[in-house]
Scaffold this active site. Structure first.
Site, PDB file in Angstrom:
ATOM      1  CD  GLU A   1     -12.359   6.382  -1.510  1.00  0.00           C
ATOM      2  OE1 GLU A   1     -10.968   5.951  -0.940  1.00  0.00           O
ATOM      3  OE2 GLU A   1     -12.987   6.984  -0.951  1.00  0.00           O
TER       4      GLU A   1
ATOM      5  CB  CYS B   1      -9.922   7.401   2.753  1.00  0.00           C
ATOM      6  SG  CYS B   1     -10.482   8.386   1.488  1.00  0.00           S
TER       7      CYS B   1
END
Length: 478
Positions: free
Chosen positions: A252, A286
């Site tokens: 990720e 993010c």
């Protein structure tokens, strides 16, 4: 040292908490003041070897543990997390900077993740394939093995749970290395797992020099899966290390979230929603909306309204109830954001709000809005990971899609339009693992979380999060 920081730091290996004796240490800082709060012990090579040995033992026993028992421990961990939530949220603010409302929300989401995985871990089904003459084939899903997991500092509570919960639910053991900058939050979460009855060999928590820890854990044949949350460059380096033993990976990585705002949107609601989402956690998210591509017909009104709301945000210590945005997490971030702002204005961008460091001490940077940002600016190509919104205009839907897909990132994207057919087209055409249309919520316990392209591969959360910790085996029987 700050008296109010009461995290009980240590390494957790083979069911034992280990302190600073005989180990190097590093300070955990308060981002609001820049001052040290506590000394964190760093793992030695011998500590890591002990953690690997424990993880191997833990896997052999835990894989044979009934799913119902695993579920009961995860559910109890969720209960403890909620009971201790105010204290853990305060620790998170003291070491990461986010405001208390966001830290408490993170606790709540982490507990919900535990509840989901507790239930989903009991639904790992295979299938039976009938064959001629009474033979059959069995398709089984079995735990992959010991996991090495590495966490980022931006969500110090949730990231730890997001790594441990699916691994434990699937029957794996895990060694987790959270960020050294936010160690206290991770330690308190690990204590919840311990007090809920998770065997000490099943989950280990270590801190140390990141390169040394990652190389040591990933070089071991004991480790069968890598799970990483962090930057693209570091993720690519870890994948190279993982390739030597062909281990399973879930990555990720970073993003650069495009936001497509069309002239048929509900303008006031869109601006209000996006300002709140852009500056949560000081932009250190993010999936943060970052590149705001706004259609010509509403661009000027959008820019003016967005800047006005941004200037009204109150920046301050995350423990202050009046603060709407806290400091950045470390000393590196304000300097990096200042460089990106200077580069953008040097390329002709207009500064509409913020643009400077702020606060008395600490790692503060004002919430910032830049308009007419050209694609040549660094911030339009590198993940800013901070409190800056980059505004530019577009004409046609095709232009907007092309700009959204221009970068190698593919984590999150946002679209605002009332046109139903356009919503379908955007959902199909935009290259991202997660897309929000007329809202900003992308993370739910029951839905997969992850990206494509340089933003990584594999999914966390949802049934996919547990499946990422399982291997498929086919048994043909006669």
């Amino acid at each position: 040292m700050t008296a109010s920081y009461d995290a009980r730091l240590g390494l957790y290996i083979a069911g034992e908490w280990l302190g600073t004796e005989g180990r190097e240490t590093r300070d955990v800082l308060n981002p609001a003041t820049g001052q040290g709060q506590a000394a964190l012990p760093l793992a030695t090579a011998a500590d890591l070897d002990r953690a690997l040995e424990a993880s191997q033992r833990g896997f052999l026993s835990w894989r044979a543990t009934a799913p119902e028992k695993r579920a009961a421990i995860l559910t109890r961990t969720a209960q403890l997390l909620r009971e201790r939530g105010d204290r853990i949220a305060r620790i998170a603010t003291l070491e990461q900077g986010k405001i208390q409302a966001e830290a408490k929300g993170e606790v709540a989401f982490a507990a919900a993740l535990l509840d989901f995985h507790a239930a989903e871990g009991q639904r790992v089904y295979g299938r039976v394939l009938p064959r001629p003459s009474g033979s059959r084939s069995l398709v089984l899903h079995q735990p992959v093995g010991p996991v090495a997991a590495f966490c980022a500092w931006n969500f110090p509570i949730m990231n730890v749970v997001r790594k441990i919960a699916p691994a434990v639910a699937a029957g794996c053991s895990i060694i987790i290395k959270p960020s050294e900058e936010t160690a206290g939050s991770a330690v308190e979460v690990m204590r919840c797992f311990q007090d809920a009855g998770l065997p000490g060999d099943v989950a280990q928590c270590v801190f140390g020099v990141p390169d040394m820890v990652s190389r040591h854990l990933l070089a071991s044949p004991i480790t069968r899966k890598l799970s990483f949350t962090g930057s693209v460059p570091v993720g690519k380096q870890l994948m190279k290390l993982a390739a030597d033993t062909m281990m399973r990976t879930t990555m990720e990585l970073g993003g650069h979230g495009p936001v497509l705002v069309f002239d048929d949107c509900d303008l006031d609601r869109t601006v209000e929603t996006l300002v709140a989402h852009k500056f949560r956690n000081a932009g250190q998210v993010c999936i943060a909306p970052t590149r705001f591509h706004v259609q010509d017909g509403i661009y000027d009104r959008f820019a003016a309204a967005f800047a006005e709301r941004t200037r009204a945000l109150r920046m301050g210590d995350g423990l202050d109830a009046a603060s709407q945005m806290g400091p950045m997490a470390n000393a590196r971030r304000p300097e990096a954001i200042a460089e990106l702002v200077g580069d953008a204005t040097g390329h002709g961008a207009r500064l509409l709000a913020g643009g400077e460091r702020g606060g008395e001490g600490g790692f503060f940077f004002q919430p910032t809005v830049l308009a007419d940002v050209p694609t040549a600016a660094r911030a339009m190509n590198e993940e800013p990971f901070g409190p800056i919104a980059l505004l530019s205009r577009f004409g046609s839907e095709e232009d907007a899609i092309a700009e959204a897909n221009r970068l190698p990132f593919g984590l999150a994207a946002y679209c605002f339009t009332e046109n139903g057919r356009r919503q379908n087209r955007l959902g199909d055409a935009i290259e991202a693992g997660m897309i929000a249309i007329n809202n900003v919520r992308l993370s739910y316990p029951d839905s997969p979380f992850g990206g494509i392209k340089d933003s990584g591969h594999g999914s966390e959360d949802g049934p996919e999060g547990i499946m990422a910790h399982l291997v498929t085996k086919t048994v043909h029987m006669s």
